[in-house]
Design an enzyme around this catalytic site. Structure first.
Site, PDB file in Angstrom:
ATOM      1  CB  CYS A   1      -0.910   0.008   1.226  1.00 44.04           C
ATOM      2  SG  CYS A   1      -2.379  -1.020   1.010  1.00 44.04           S
TER       3      CYS A   1
ATOM      4  CB  SER B   1       1.606 -15.349   1.279  1.00 45.09           C
ATOM      5  OG  SER B   1       2.466 -14.794   0.321  1.00 45.09           O
TER       6      SER B   1
ATOM      7  CG  HIS C   1       0.950  -9.905  -5.391  1.00 46.49           C
ATOM      8  ND1 HIS C   1      -0.011 -10.155  -4.443  1.00 46.49           N
ATOM      9  CD2 HIS C   1       1.774 -10.975  -5.374  1.00 46.49           C
ATOM     10  CE1 HIS C   1       0.235 -11.326  -3.864  1.00 46.49           C
ATOM     11  NE2 HIS C   1       1.299 -11.845  -4.409  1.00 46.49           N
TER      12      HIS C   1
ATOM     13  CD  GLN D   1       4.538 -14.471  -6.456  1.00 45.76           C
ATOM     14  OE1 GLN D   1       5.659 -14.758  -6.050  1.00 45.76           O
ATOM     15  NE2 GLN D   1       3.444 -15.079  -6.028  1.00 45.76           N
TER      16      GLN D   1
ATOM     17  CB  CYS E   1       1.390 -24.376 -34.643  1.00 44.43           C
ATOM     18  SG  CYS E   1       1.001 -23.895 -32.955  1.00 44.43           S
TER      19      CYS E   1
ATOM     20  CG  HIS F   1       2.518 -19.722 -34.956  1.00 41.70           C
ATOM     21  ND1 HIS F   1       2.249 -20.839 -34.202  1.00 41.70           N
ATOM     22  CD2 HIS F   1       3.865 -19.613 -35.002  1.00 41.70           C
ATOM     23  CE1 HIS F   1       3.396 -21.391 -33.826  1.00 41.70           C
ATOM     24  NE2 HIS F   1       4.393 -20.659 -34.297  1.00 41.70           N
TER      25      HIS F   1
ATOM     26  CD  GLU G   1      -6.717 -35.619  -8.403  1.00 44.53           C
ATOM     27  OE1 GLU G   1      -6.407 -36.225  -7.358  1.00 44.53           O
ATOM     28  OE2 GLU G   1      -7.898 -35.379  -8.718  1.00 44.53           O
TER      29      GLU G   1
END
Lengths: 334, 353
Positions: free
Chosen positions: A42, A160, A165, A167, A195, A239, A308
């Site tokens: 902030c 967190s 935001h 990254q 492709c 592409h 998984e």
């Protein structure tokens, strides 16, 4: 009967539940409560972060002081460190190397209350421009092989800090998941001289049932073999291997479509936690046009469990045709 | 300095984030609210609430689907794959698909309402593992299946659902899963190069170095792998080379049950009852397909093992996008904590060693 669907690039099979599919109301979504602590992202708290690497701020405001619109800073708790040599070595049957790399945080807005989906078109474009500028800049570092741009939104998606935001992590190795995609795309091209992503765009545009939204340069759709419910991919229709080559006009188109997708997803799924990531050609291969960059967006609605982890295939309770339909019907006032 | 470590089996890199190093206390989460007082379908006496049992360990004289059993196997009430039908492989434009054929069974590990397998007596775990081998052997007879995965989810975060009753699951799939294929290919590549099994080599090295070993029993080693993806990840590896879990000898199975109890109890102690997933990686079914056997050297190159993953960190955008994991606890640290946590003899029962 559920269906097994194969990823045409990775060769991975996923289980898609088609008989009793889960709709938006079947998932529990946790509320994004705003915390009370002092937020390092902030205005006024600029000294709580490492100094800014890149910033959008009006002339006259001071670096690392308030007044900015967007800020990029080094992660205070980096997964990898930028200083130091890249040393590879062996240890018996094992291989390791020093954890050299970059870990940056893109603070998308000074406003703690706003999500990425709330940004104005101009602010949104500033974020995507920052993505491009930072990834191009890191290409100058010969130790780095790949830069991954990603966003974790919401606690259950691994964020967190709640302040909006994204990254960027630059790695000294091309990550396995990217290598697999590159290899898969290469295999497909060898066989067909086309492709696979271009083929996918063509088929999705033709069939239409998995398309969420599109504009002249980009398409957002729920992939046929979606690993997660309401997974969405955003691809340039033409592409293009390298995210870093996007023109200002392209950035405008991409920003508008991604914002629309995020807004639709928030409306359809009651503000879910999500992750997105951008897959682009590796640094050394970005000149070769053998890849098709794209963004993968997955709301965090299901839990990874033993199956998984053990198989690498996913059980997706929502067929992508249903997911696309729900997202298309969600309100959006562009 | 953080370290990048490479998994020697499948070539996946992991970031051991030494700067973020975390100890057990950093991971301890508030206890999950336990499920309501509703009727548990898996408890003894409620047999009528599950589909009919596929098999059970029960004393002579008790009838199927009645009380008296110690371990019971039933089809899943919400199967992810269905047993009836043909695969019906087909294309949809550039995409490939087939029908979701397979088997999905639940192994109820105790007649009593106990949530964590760590709290079951060793004999009970022994019974549950024995039943798992029998189900794998039985499912192998179905030529539509290529693989069966035994796994276990404990705790809501690990996907265990709402009913806190210890159970494991088996899912038989009509394709060999990608993750398994990667291991098989990695093992074969190493074998082609060295004519030795990678996991056997790895065991020699780990037993010499000791600092990643949690504990050894007569037939097994529990260790935190060099390139652990997760804090406190543990692998259980047999000392005798064998590709197929279901071919274990009776004394080895008893020994595995002992080690399993030890490891689960220690994990519970060190991390205050964390959620976890566990899974078995064993050789795929080797039905003859065509003239050339698909996995010619698998008996020699592949080594079955159990992977135990406490769910302490969240998989986020970076992991999804890169296939890289960031592990804040070096495996040497994890192993040390687990090695030093010695459960009371009364808790783990008498050793089978």
């Amino acid at each position: 009967m559920s269906e097994l669907r194969r990823d045409p690039i990775l060769g991975r099979w996923n289980i898609v539940a088609t008989d009793e599919p889960d709709g938006p109301a079947d998932f529990e979504v946790e509320a994004h409560a705003l915390g009370k602590g002092k937020c390092p992202f902030c205005y006024g708290n600029e000294s709580m972060t490492p100094p800014e690497i890149y910033v959008v701020r009006p002339p006259g405001s001071t670096a690392n002081g308030p007044g900015w619109q967007l800020r990029v800073v080094a992660n205070k708790f980096p997964a990898l460190q930028i200083e130091g040599p890249l040393e590879r070595r062996g240890l018996g049957v094992f291989d390791l190397c020093t954890g050299v790399g970059a870990h940056e945080v893109i603070i998308e807005t000074p406003d703690h209350q706003r999500q990425m989906a709330d940004l104005s078109p101009e602010e949104f474009q500033a974020v995507i421009t920052a993505f491009k500028v930072r990834s191009l800049d890191l290409r100058g570092d010969r130790r780095l092989k790949y830069a991954l741009l990603f966003k974790n939104f919401g606690l259950s998606a691994g964020a967190s800090l709640e302040h909006s935001h994204s990254q960027l992590i630059a790695l000294p190795i091309v990550p396995k998941r990217v290598q697999e995609e590159l290899k898969g795309a290469e295999r497909y091209m060898e066989f067909r001289d086309r492709c696979p992503y271009c083929d996918m765009v063509a088929q999705e545009l033709r069939e239409g049932e998995r398309v969420v939204c599109e504009n002249r340069a980009f398409i957002a759709f729920c992939p046929f073999m979606s690993s997660f419910p309401f997974e969405v991919w955003v691809l340039p229709k033409a592409h293009s291997a390298d995210f870093g080559k996007m023109t200002p006009e392209g950035i405008g188109d991409f920003s508008r479509l991604l914002k629309e997708t995020l807004v639709r997803m928030r409306a359809a799924l009651s503000d879910p936690a999500y992750n997105f990531l951008i897959h682009t050609a590796p640094i050394e291969a970005h000149e070769r046009e053998e890849y098709h960059w794209h963004l993968e967006l997955m709301p965090k609605l299901t839990k990874m469990a033993g199956f998984e982890w053990g198989t690498g295939f996913y059980i997706n309770p929502t067929p992508p045709e249903l997911a696309a339909n729900v997202l298309r019907d969600a309100p959006f006032h562009g | 300095m953080p370290e990048l470590r490479k998994d020697p089996l499948i070539g996946r890199w992991v970031i051991i984030a030494t700067e973020r190093a975390k100890r057990p206390v950093d991971f301890i989460a508030p206890a999950e609210p336990s499920g309501g007082q509703e009727l548990c379908h898996f408890c003894e006496g409620n047999e009528a609430h599950t589909p009919l049992e596929i098999m059970a360990l029960r004393p002579p004289g008790t009838a199927a689907n009645q009380p008296g059993w110690t371990v019971r196997v039933v089809p899943s009430i919400k199967p992810v794959l269905r047993i009836e039908g043909n695969l019906n492989r087909r294309a949809n434009g550039m995409y490939d698909l087939m029908d979701g054929i397979g088997a999905h069974e639940i192994i109820i590990e105790s007649p009593q309402h106990i949530a964590n397998a760590a709290d079951l007596p060793t004999e009970q775990l022994h019974g549950a593992l024995d039943v798992a081998t029998r189900r794998i052997i039985d499912l192998e007879r179905d030529p539509r299946f290529r693989y069966v995965l035994w796994f276990k989810n404990y705790g809501a975060i690990a996907g265990a659902g709402r009913v806190p009753h210890a159970r494991s699951q088996v899912i038989a799939t009509p394709v060999t899963p990608l993750r398994v294929k990667e291991e098989l290919l990695g093992a074969r590549r190493y074998f082609e190069d060295k004519e030795r099994c990678l996991v056997c080599d790895l065991l020699v090295q780990e037993r010499e170095m000791q600092h990643r070993v949690v504990l050894e029993s007569s037939h097994m080693v529990a260790l935190c792998p060099f390139a652990s993806r997760f804090p406190f990840e543990v692998w259980l590896v047999p000392k005798t080379h064998r590709c197929d879990f279901a071919k274990m000898q009776p004394e080895e199975l008893a020994d595995l049950a002992y080690l399993w109890k030890q490891v689960l109890s220690r994990l519970k102690m060190v991390l205050s009852d964390p959620p976890y997933n566990a899974l078995l990686h064993t050789a795929p079914f080797r039905h003859p397909r065509g003239k050339i056997s698909h996995w010619k050297t698998i008996e020699e190159d592949y080594h079955w093992h159990v992977e135990l993953i406490p769910r302490l960190t969240r998989v986020a955008g970076f992991e999804r996008g890169s296939g890289f994991y960031i592990n804040p606890t070096p495996p040497e640290e994890s192993a040390k904590y687990l090695r030093e946590a010695v459960p009371e003899a009364a808790v783990v029962g008498v050793s089978h060693v």
